[in-house]
Design an enzyme around this catalytic site. Sequence first.
Site, PDB file in Angstrom:
ATOM      1  N   PHE A 140      62.769   5.387  55.206  1.00  0.00           N
ATOM      2  CA  PHE A 140      62.297   4.886  53.912  1.00  0.00           C
ATOM      3  C   PHE A 140      62.929   3.524  53.671  1.00  0.00           C
ATOM      4  O   PHE A 140      64.153   3.411  53.552  1.00  0.00           O
ATOM      5  CB  PHE A 140      62.632   5.817  52.740  1.00  0.00           C
ATOM      6  CG  PHE A 140      62.068   5.277  51.451  1.00  0.00           C
ATOM      7  CD1 PHE A 140      60.749   5.527  51.092  1.00  0.00           C
ATOM      8  CD2 PHE A 140      62.834   4.462  50.628  1.00  0.00           C
ATOM      9  CE1 PHE A 140      60.214   4.984  49.918  1.00  0.00           C
ATOM     10  CE2 PHE A 140      62.302   3.918  49.457  1.00  0.00           C
ATOM     11  CZ  PHE A 140      60.989   4.181  49.110  1.00  0.00           C
ATOM     12  N   ASP A 225      69.739  -0.932  56.866  1.00  0.00           N
ATOM     13  CA  ASP A 225      69.296  -0.803  55.472  1.00  0.00           C
ATOM     14  C   ASP A 225      70.326   0.068  54.754  1.00  0.00           C
ATOM     15  O   ASP A 225      70.308   1.296  54.877  1.00  0.00           O
ATOM     16  CB  ASP A 225      67.897  -0.183  55.419  1.00  0.00           C
ATOM     17  CG  ASP A 225      67.401  -0.001  53.980  1.00  0.00           C
ATOM     18  OD1 ASP A 225      68.220  -0.129  53.041  1.00  0.00           O
ATOM     19  OD2 ASP A 225      66.205   0.279  53.806  1.00  0.00           O
ATOM     20  N   LYS A 254      70.065  -1.379  44.977  1.00  0.00           N
ATOM     21  CA  LYS A 254      70.508  -0.246  44.155  1.00  0.00           C
ATOM     22  C   LYS A 254      71.841  -0.499  43.436  1.00  0.00           C
ATOM     23  O   LYS A 254      71.844  -1.187  42.440  1.00  0.00           O
ATOM     24  CB  LYS A 254      70.509   1.030  44.999  1.00  0.00           C
ATOM     25  CG  LYS A 254      69.072   1.393  45.405  1.00  0.00           C
ATOM     26  CD  LYS A 254      68.840   2.854  45.700  1.00  0.00           C
ATOM     27  CE  LYS A 254      67.339   3.126  45.729  1.00  0.00           C
ATOM     28  NZ  LYS A 254      66.795   3.478  47.012  1.00  0.00           N
TER      29      LYS A 254
HETATM   30  C1  LIG Z   1      65.504   2.793  47.481  1.00  0.00           C
HETATM   31  C2  LIG Z   1      65.483   2.272  48.861  1.00  0.00           C
HETATM   32  C3  LIG Z   1      64.755   1.116  49.197  1.00  0.00           C
HETATM   33  C4  LIG Z   1      63.840   0.408  48.229  1.00  0.00           C
HETATM   34  O1  LIG Z   1      64.471  -0.082  47.101  1.00  0.00           O
HETATM   35  P1  LIG Z   1      63.569  -0.492  45.811  1.00  0.00           P
HETATM   36  O2  LIG Z   1      64.570  -1.143  44.905  1.00  0.00           O
HETATM   37  O3  LIG Z   1      63.006   0.778  45.266  1.00  0.00           O
HETATM   38  O4  LIG Z   1      62.522  -1.419  46.294  1.00  0.00           O
HETATM   39  C5  LIG Z   1      64.855   0.648  50.496  1.00  0.00           C
HETATM   40  N1  LIG Z   1      65.612   1.279  51.408  1.00  0.00           N
HETATM   41  C6  LIG Z   1      66.322   2.387  51.121  1.00  0.00           C
HETATM   42  C7  LIG Z   1      67.154   3.018  52.183  1.00  0.00           C
HETATM   43  C8  LIG Z   1      66.267   2.932  49.848  1.00  0.00           C
HETATM   44  O5  LIG Z   1      66.938   4.062  49.580  1.00  0.00           O
END
Ligand SMILES: *Cc1c(COP(=O)(O)O)cnc(C)c1O
Length: 400
Positions: A140, A225, A254
């Site tokens: 994700f 990520d 985040k």
């Molecule tokens: C939440 C998340 C995203 C996307 O972040 P948004 O601020 O919702 O665009 C990307 N990568 C990971 C691993 C995430 O948990």
Amino acid sequence: MKSQDYITLDEKYGAHNYHPLPVVISWAEGCKVRDPEGKTYFDFLSAYSAVNQGHRHPRILKAVRDQLDLCTLTSRAFHNDRMGLFLKKLCEFTGYEMALPMNTGAEAVETALKAARRWGVEVKGVKNGEQEIICAEENFHGRTIAVISMSTDPDSTVNYGPYVPGFKKVPYGDAEAIEKSITPKTVAVIIEPIQGEAGVCVPPAGYLKRVREICTKHNVLFIADEIQTGFSRTGKRFAWEHENARPDIMCLGKALGGGIFPISAIVADHDVMKVFTPGTHGSTFGGNPLASAIGIAAIDVLIDEKLDENAERLGKIFREEIAKMHCPKMKLVRGKGLLNAVLFEQGFEAWNVCLQLRDAGLLAKQTHGNIIRFAPPLVITEKELREALAIIKTVFEKIA
Ligand SMILES: *Cc1c(COP(=O)(O)O)cnc(C)c1O
């Protein structure tokens, strides 16, 4: 208005792109939230780890209030007197030479993909249009068209074509599969150090280190990520530190926003970041003074309150105590630090457990039907954690 009235409004006027737990939050502080009827709950989602510092942390609120009285937005057409201080702090905290600020996580991922594609041409010598990026199945990384083109989840992808080409998908946790997929056109490998949305999937020990070695050997950028795993969530500042597998680019988001504001960034060293030149990438709100002030405070709280140590220590207690509970439907508890999940039997509907947890005073959300993620704000104390565990125990031990 009552909770049900707010829910009715959301359903009538809001697109149905989420299926929230039926609970309305109208007040929050630390690791607790409250509904309009006055019932208090433990927050064990933390807005998907965007609230690591706890709701409305006083120090972050003060930074917001102070900055509101000065200047909130300049765009990058001019300098502002906050962004440089923020990026310096972010670089020192992460151990990278340079940072590029954006807003949402998906934008940070897009920025990393663009950096890698450009680096591929300008540094590695791949022909433009032929760059390949390797990603992991079940990932994700966000919701934009390019980012969902990496996804293997039908919910994220169905009927959104045409997809962006140039991605190769390999099983998560299998470093050799990555090495086999590398060609002279490969510019980067992007992975989550722990797959959060997939259900807190912790890869086999040694995986990250091996990915780092493979990327170095083949002159491919390693992009981590860390949007969900970063900022002390897993018991280290960043999850790659568990294996000393330093990425070339980190995607951050985040918790960088301290639970207040969307703030994201990539960090990298100069030899990667130099591919961006004036006009080649940007964001109107990226690096704005308000966000920068928040980002500084958000990082200071993580450092000064040693939230990485708290996550490490309390995470162990959490997993130990969950594993002791008598619940025949529960298969296992897994995770690192305070990013954990409980896996139930295949086919088990965890949604009902989330409803029972809610009624008992704890908010958590299921993922993939049979998995519940438990990720409280990192400011939670041992006493609060044990209270929360008692709630979970009463619910789990009632499951037939
Ligand atoms: C939440 C998340 C995203 C996307 O972040 P948004 O601020 O919702 O665009 C990307 N990568 C990971 C691993 C995430 O948990």
